[in-house]
Design a protein around this motif. Structure first.
Motif, PDB file in Angstrom:
ATOM      1  N   THR A 127       0.776  -1.165   0.226  1.00  0.00           N
ATOM      2  CA  THR A 127       0.051  -0.084  -0.075  1.00  0.00           C
ATOM      3  C   THR A 127       0.684   1.276   0.053  1.00  0.00           C
ATOM      4  OG1 THR A 127      -0.156   0.077   2.445  1.00  0.00           O
ATOM      5  CG2 THR A 127      -1.888  -1.086   1.154  1.00  0.00           C
ATOM      6  N   GLY A 128       2.133   1.264  -0.064  1.00  0.00           N
ATOM      7  CA  GLY A 128       3.060   2.441   0.125  1.00  0.00           C
ATOM      8  C   GLY A 128       3.094   2.955   1.430  1.00  0.00           C
ATOM      9  N   ASN A 129       2.506   2.198   2.392  1.00  0.00           N
ATOM     10  CA  ASN A 129       2.645   2.970   3.871  1.00  0.00           C
ATOM     11  C   ASN A 129       3.741   2.702   4.564  1.00  0.00           C
ATOM     12  OD1 ASN A 129      -0.091   4.140   4.457  1.00  0.00           O
ATOM     13  ND2 ASN A 129      -1.170   2.263   3.962  1.00  0.00           N
ATOM     14  N   ILE A 130       4.875   3.171   4.063  1.00  0.00           N
ATOM     15  CA  ILE A 130       6.065   3.269   4.283  1.00  0.00           C
ATOM     16  C   ILE A 130       7.054   3.987   3.874  1.00  0.00           C
ATOM     17  CG2 ILE A 130       6.803   1.238   3.127  1.00  0.00           C
ATOM     18  CD1 ILE A 130       8.310   0.128   5.443  1.00  0.00           C
ATOM     19  N   GLY A 131       8.174   4.603   4.535  1.00  0.00           N
ATOM     20  CA  GLY A 131       9.014   5.590   4.236  1.00  0.00           C
ATOM     21  C   GLY A 131       8.480   7.095   3.706  1.00  0.00           C
ATOM     22  N   LYS A 132       7.502   7.441   4.481  1.00  0.00           N
ATOM     23  CA  LYS A 132       6.824   8.592   4.464  1.00  0.00           C
ATOM     24  C   LYS A 132       6.125   9.083   5.861  1.00  0.00           C
ATOM     25  CE  LYS A 132       4.045   7.014   1.423  1.00  0.00           C
ATOM     26  NZ  LYS A 132       3.008   6.693   0.341  1.00  0.00           N
ATOM     27  N   PRO A 133       5.788  10.372   6.133  1.00  0.00           N
ATOM     28  CA  PRO A 133       5.379  10.919   7.513  1.00  0.00           C
ATOM     29  C   PRO A 133       4.187  10.309   7.617  1.00  0.00           C
ATOM     30  CG  PRO A 133       6.320  12.792   6.100  1.00  0.00           C
ATOM     31  CD  PRO A 133       6.419  11.477   5.304  1.00  0.00           C
ATOM     32  N   GLY A 134       3.714   9.837   8.789  1.00  0.00           N
ATOM     33  CA  GLY A 134       2.246   9.399   9.016  1.00  0.00           C
ATOM     34  C   GLY A 134       2.098   8.156   8.476  1.00  0.00           C
ATOM     35  N   ALA A 135       3.052   7.225   8.170  1.00  0.00           N
ATOM     36  CA  ALA A 135       2.743   5.854   7.435  1.00  0.00           C
ATOM     37  C   ALA A 135       4.090   5.074   7.684  1.00  0.00           C
ATOM     38  CB  ALA A 135       2.561   5.979   5.818  1.00  0.00           C
ATOM     39  N   GLY A 136       3.776   3.991   8.423  1.00  0.00           N
ATOM     40  CA  GLY A 136       5.018   3.077   8.721  1.00  0.00           C
ATOM     41  C   GLY A 136       4.622   2.064   9.674  1.00  0.00           C
ATOM     42  N   LEU A 137       5.944   1.523  10.224  1.00  0.00           N
ATOM     43  CA  LEU A 137       5.807   0.145  11.178  1.00  0.00           C
ATOM     44  C   LEU A 137       6.357   0.416  12.562  1.00  0.00           C
ATOM     45  CD1 LEU A 137       6.993  -2.478   8.098  1.00  0.00           C
ATOM     46  CD2 LEU A 137       4.666  -1.932   8.990  1.00  0.00           C
ATOM     47  N   MET A 138       5.720  -0.168  13.420  1.00  0.00           N
ATOM     48  CA  MET A 138       6.010   0.372  14.838  1.00  0.00           C
ATOM     49  C   MET A 138       6.318  -0.830  15.694  1.00  0.00           C
ATOM     50  SD  MET A 138       6.897   3.677  14.758  1.00  0.00           S
ATOM     51  CE  MET A 138       6.663   4.166  16.447  1.00  0.00           C
ATOM     52  N   PRO A 139       7.229  -1.622  15.670  1.00  0.00           N
ATOM     53  CA  PRO A 139       7.226  -2.608  16.718  1.00  0.00           C
ATOM     54  C   PRO A 139       7.713  -2.075  18.048  1.00  0.00           C
ATOM     55  CG  PRO A 139       9.358  -2.582  15.418  1.00  0.00           C
ATOM     56  CD  PRO A 139       8.437  -1.678  14.863  1.00  0.00           C
ATOM     57  N   LEU A 140       6.769  -2.484  19.046  1.00  0.00           N
ATOM     58  CA  LEU A 140       6.892  -1.682  20.334  1.00  0.00           C
ATOM     59  C   LEU A 140       7.812  -2.582  21.336  1.00  0.00           C
ATOM     60  CD1 LEU A 140       3.171  -0.752  20.760  1.00  0.00           C
ATOM     61  CD2 LEU A 140       5.129   0.725  19.951  1.00  0.00           C
ATOM     62  N   ARG A 141       9.102  -2.139  21.239  1.00  0.00           N
ATOM     63  CA  ARG A 141      10.131  -2.990  21.851  1.00  0.00           C
ATOM     64  C   ARG A 141       9.768  -2.985  23.476  1.00  0.00           C
ATOM     65  NH1 ARG A 141      14.111  -4.183  17.906  1.00  0.00           N
ATOM     66  NH2 ARG A 141      14.710  -5.514  19.367  1.00  0.00           N
ATOM     67  N   GLY A 142      10.310  -3.906  24.214  1.00  0.00           N
ATOM     68  CA  GLY A 142      10.042  -4.072  25.515  1.00  0.00           C
ATOM     69  C   GLY A 142      11.042  -3.538  26.582  1.00  0.00           C
ATOM     70  N   GLN A 143      12.267  -3.848  26.624  1.00  0.00           N
ATOM     71  CA  GLN A 143      13.271  -3.350  27.437  1.00  0.00           C
ATOM     72  C   GLN A 143      13.648  -1.747  27.300  1.00  0.00           C
ATOM     73  OE1 GLN A 143      13.827  -4.991  30.144  1.00  0.00           O
ATOM     74  NE2 GLN A 143      14.008  -7.093  29.880  1.00  0.00           N
ATOM     75  N   ASN A 144      14.078  -1.145  28.115  1.00  0.00           N
ATOM     76  CA  ASN A 144      14.829   0.096  27.871  1.00  0.00           C
ATOM     77  C   ASN A 144      16.017   0.230  26.916  1.00  0.00           C
ATOM     78  OD1 ASN A 144      16.527  -1.311  29.719  1.00  0.00           O
ATOM     79  ND2 ASN A 144      17.269   0.721  30.553  1.00  0.00           N
ATOM     80  N   ASN A 145      16.544  -0.903  26.592  1.00  0.00           N
ATOM     81  CA  ASN A 145      17.750  -0.824  25.710  1.00  0.00           C
ATOM     82  C   ASN A 145      17.697  -2.200  24.865  1.00  0.00           C
ATOM     83  OD1 ASN A 145      19.735   0.942  24.760  1.00  0.00           O
ATOM     84  ND2 ASN A 145      21.473  -0.339  25.703  1.00  0.00           N
ATOM     85  N   VAL A 146      16.642  -2.712  24.725  1.00  0.00           N
ATOM     86  CA  VAL A 146      16.821  -3.873  23.987  1.00  0.00           C
ATOM     87  C   VAL A 146      17.058  -3.477  22.636  1.00  0.00           C
ATOM     88  CG1 VAL A 146      14.462  -4.214  23.147  1.00  0.00           C
ATOM     89  CG2 VAL A 146      15.702  -5.981  23.442  1.00  0.00           C
ATOM     90  N   GLN A 147      16.784  -2.263  22.146  1.00  0.00           N
ATOM     91  CA  GLN A 147      16.981  -2.008  20.462  1.00  0.00           C
ATOM     92  C   GLN A 147      18.486  -1.580  20.438  1.00  0.00           C
ATOM     93  OE1 GLN A 147      15.210  -1.393  17.260  1.00  0.00           O
ATOM     94  NE2 GLN A 147      17.236  -1.466  16.872  1.00  0.00           N
ATOM     95  N   GLY A 148      18.894  -1.265  21.582  1.00  0.00           N
ATOM     96  CA  GLY A 148      20.509  -0.722  21.511  1.00  0.00           C
ATOM     97  C   GLY A 148      21.392  -2.051  21.900  1.00  0.00           C
TER      98      GLY A 148
END
Length: 690
Positions: free
Chosen positions: A342-363
């Protein structure tokens, strides 16, 4: 007169990564209160109850301050006892207290003897997502380069590893594509497998702001959650139906030709094959739900949600309700397929949000604390084993030493009976912690370290935003990286960092693709705002605006068919017997509750794990407490609470308190690609406690 100073830092709890400010009594070295500045970019001036009240742990009387060595360990290792004997002070029948120098000497001596006898790869390191990027970076570097063992892993294994796998397979990057504030720019939102108001409250504030004003929210969950109150589409689904529903959304978009042809042509590959597979998949048509008793309404609701998602600027949010399943990675791929179509990525207001758990699991993942990635997601010289595989290796006597930082392995992992047996085969368990958590109680050597509120370090939140924490109060305890540096030197390494800034500057060189421009000076200047990686001259709030991070820059379709099983199969076969349990969080506690249980204001709200049962199933629960049993093990007695918020023949329970033994119920069933445990659904038997 009291000397109160306001100090800015970052919250130590979930992956939202709120900017915080503390009123600190400099005279007494005590945190008086914590709040958020009105102009905080992440917090927006608001904190959840954990962020606001959950700081008592810093001064808790049971903080682990003096290193400990287990007496029985020294009985088995007389040569180590002889070396450290002069430092030992009797604590109780189990432990000696000792010095940091003696504790690290004991660890180094035992590591050397284990590696000499069993080989270099008999050692592994697990954990790190609760500590800073600097410490996680040094943890994997020490393990890989000084100990020469490829076996490093972190708690992403039991949460969002499938998000990383699914997103990297399809779009080349396993992180959130947009900043939180982009929620205000989107026209439609889907939340699936995330109890956002409880697990990520400050993100849910934004979702609710938009939903109230525009009535543009769809919520999928196996039980009724608070978000459903504000949803246009209130979707309650059967257990283990994520991939089924996500493929149905894609089917509708393809069948009704709602996809973005130009985006697909210019920026993706593999769509025609994907299209053919989905149109020929008997499980992908939403009409399939007409046969699933109790959930027939989804056959009409799913197409309505698909149409709105496809025709509007849309975002999808998901949590562990997606990833902690047999098909978690495939479900994440199915989510990215929707965005690619649908092209819902790579633009303002459209994208993917995995809600990570720990304070630094992404890091921690960014730092390479994963067996198959070096820092910056590069390929390591040797790929190591994932945590469940390491447990199997312990049972086979091939892994003999575990180094653990800030991950309560014997509480939050599945199949605890198996884990217990595996840990009995270890010759060394070394833990760096704030408290004597469940895993620390089993350790041979334990070292107390600084908490997030006592040290300087970088943390990366769920939307790739780097924040530089600074100490709110002073502490004489070492930081995790300082303990590792001492250990490194005693194992023949050459680490010689003078400060966490030195470690971070090395990270900026090694992981330059993401962090080259994120110096401490810049992070200090933007402490309330943070910087979103990749950071070079400027940071990058929105990913994938021109290309995806795949080799050729194109997004990829990888279709996977839903496999009929579990509750859906039982309903279809008119055989829905017994109960299906799912687990999750409550807002008052965080994971193993090591920190939150030390706050009276938080713990009195939820001082035990409570079992939620459908009101109409009361006849099966004649007693106030019950034990849950599965093929893998059983819980301790759980208090029963009846509600209309869960479905018939389904149960919900939190997992915060180790004494409940919730994770005894879960076995080795896990994500097919990445071994994340299937925590979100298991069939259980009810045993009344008389």
């Amino acid at each position: 007169m009291e000397n109160i100073e306001i100090i800015d830092s970052v919250c130590t709890y979930c992956g939202v990564g709120c900017d915080i400010a503390a009123n600190v009594n400099v005279t007494t070295n005590k945190i008086e209160s914590i709040f958020a500045h009105p102009d905080g970019v992440v917090s927006q001036g608001k904190l959840c109850i954990k962020g606001k009240y959950g700081f008592d742990f810093v001064d808790s009387l049971d903080r682990l301050k003096i290193p400990r060595i287990r007496k029985s360990f020294l009985v088995k290792n007389p040569e180590i006892k002889e070396c450290v004997d002069s430092t030992l002070i009797d604590l109780d029948e189990t432990w000696y207290e000792t010095t940091l120098d003696a504790a690290t000497t004991a660890v180094a001596m035992k590591l050397k003897s284990i590696q000499k006898e069993y080989g270099e790869k008999s050692v592994c390191s697990i954990g790190g997502a609760r500590t800073s990027c600097e410490s996680s970076y040094l943890f994997q570097k020490f393990t890989r380069h000084t100990l020469n063992s490829p076996h490093v892993d972190n708690c992403a294994r039991v949460c969002h590893s499938p998000s990383l796998k699914g997103m990297r397979t399809t779009i080349g990057e396993g992180a959130a594509t947009n900043p939180y504030n982009d929620i205000y720019n989107c026209e439609f939102m889907i939340v699936i497998g995330s109890n956002t108001t409880e697990a990520h409250p400050i993100i849910s504030n934004r979702i609710l702001d938009v939903a109230r004003e525009h009535d543009n929210l769809a919520v999928f969950d196996v039980r009724e959650i608070k978000l459903h109150r504000f949803a246009k589409y209130k979707a309650i689904m059967p257990h283990e139906a994520n991939l089924l529903i996500l493929n149905m959304l894609a089917f509708t978009i393809i069948d009704e030709e709602l996809y973005d042809e130009s985006f697909i042509a210019e920026r993706t590959k593999g769509f025609l094959d994907f299209k053919a597979k989905i149109l020929n998949d008997p499980y992908a048509n939403p009409k399939y739900f007409e046969e699933i008793e109790g959930y027939e309404y989804l056959s009409k609701m799913i197409p309505k949600i698909a149409r709105e998602y496809a025709l509007k600027k849309s975002m999808i949010f998901w949590g562990l309700g997606i990833t902690e399943h047999l098909d978690g990675s495939y479900a994440v791929m199915a989510i990215t397929h929707l965005a690619l179509m649908t092209g819902n990525i790579g633009k303002p207001g459209a994208g993917l949000m995995p809600l990570r758990g720990q304070n630094n699991v992404q890091g921690t993942c960014d730092m390479g604390m994963l067996p198959y990635y070096d820092p910056d997601y590069q390929t390591p010289k040797e790929i190591g084993l994932m945590t469940p595989q390491l447990v199997d290796e312990m049972l086979e006597h091939r892994i003999k030493a575990v180094l653990n930082i800030g991950e309560d392995l014997t509480h939050i992992h599945p199949n605890l009976n198996k884990v217990d047996k595996a840990f009995e085969n270890l010759e060394l368990l070394f833990v760096q912690e704030l408290f004597m958590t469940d895993v620390a109680q089993r350790a041979d050597i334990v070292v107390g370290v600084k908490s997030a509120y006592e040290k300087t370090g970088v943390y990366v939140n769920a939307m790739r935003r780097l924040h530089l924490s600074q100490p709110l109060v002073k502490s004489d305890l070492p930081d995790d990286w300082e303990v590792l540096q001492i250990l490194d030197n005693k194992m023949g390494g050459t680490a010689s960092y003078k400060s966490s800034n030195d470690v971070w500057d090395e990270v900026r060189e090694v992981a330059y693709r993401r962090f080259s421009g994120a110096s401490y000076i810049r992070l200090e200047r933007h402490r309330k705002r943070g910087l979103q990686w990749p950071v070079h001259t400027e940071d990058t709030p929105i990913l994938h605006q021109l290309d995806f991070r795949t080799d050729d820059g194109l997004g990829e379709f990888h279709y996977h068919q839903y496999k009929l099983r579990g509750m859906v199969q039982e309903i279809l076969e008119k055989d829905l017997t017994g109960y299906h349990l799912t687990t999750g969080r409550t807002i008052a506690h965080y994971n193993n509750a090591a920190q939150t249980s030390r706050s009276e204001k938080l713990n009195k709200r939820y001082d035990e794990d409570v079992l939620l049962v459908f009101e109409g199933d009361k006849a099966d629960f004649p007693t106030a407490t019950v034990i849950l049993k599965s093929e893998n093990g059983e819980t301790t007695p759980l208090t029963v609470e009846f509600t209309e918020k869960v479905q018939p023949k389904t149960l919900f329970c939190t997992f915060h308190h180790a004494r409940s033994k919730i994770n005894n119920l879960f076995g080795d069933k896990s994500d097919e690609l990445i071994l994340t445990a299937a925590f979100k659904s298991i069939k259980v038997e009810i045993v009344p406690v008389v």
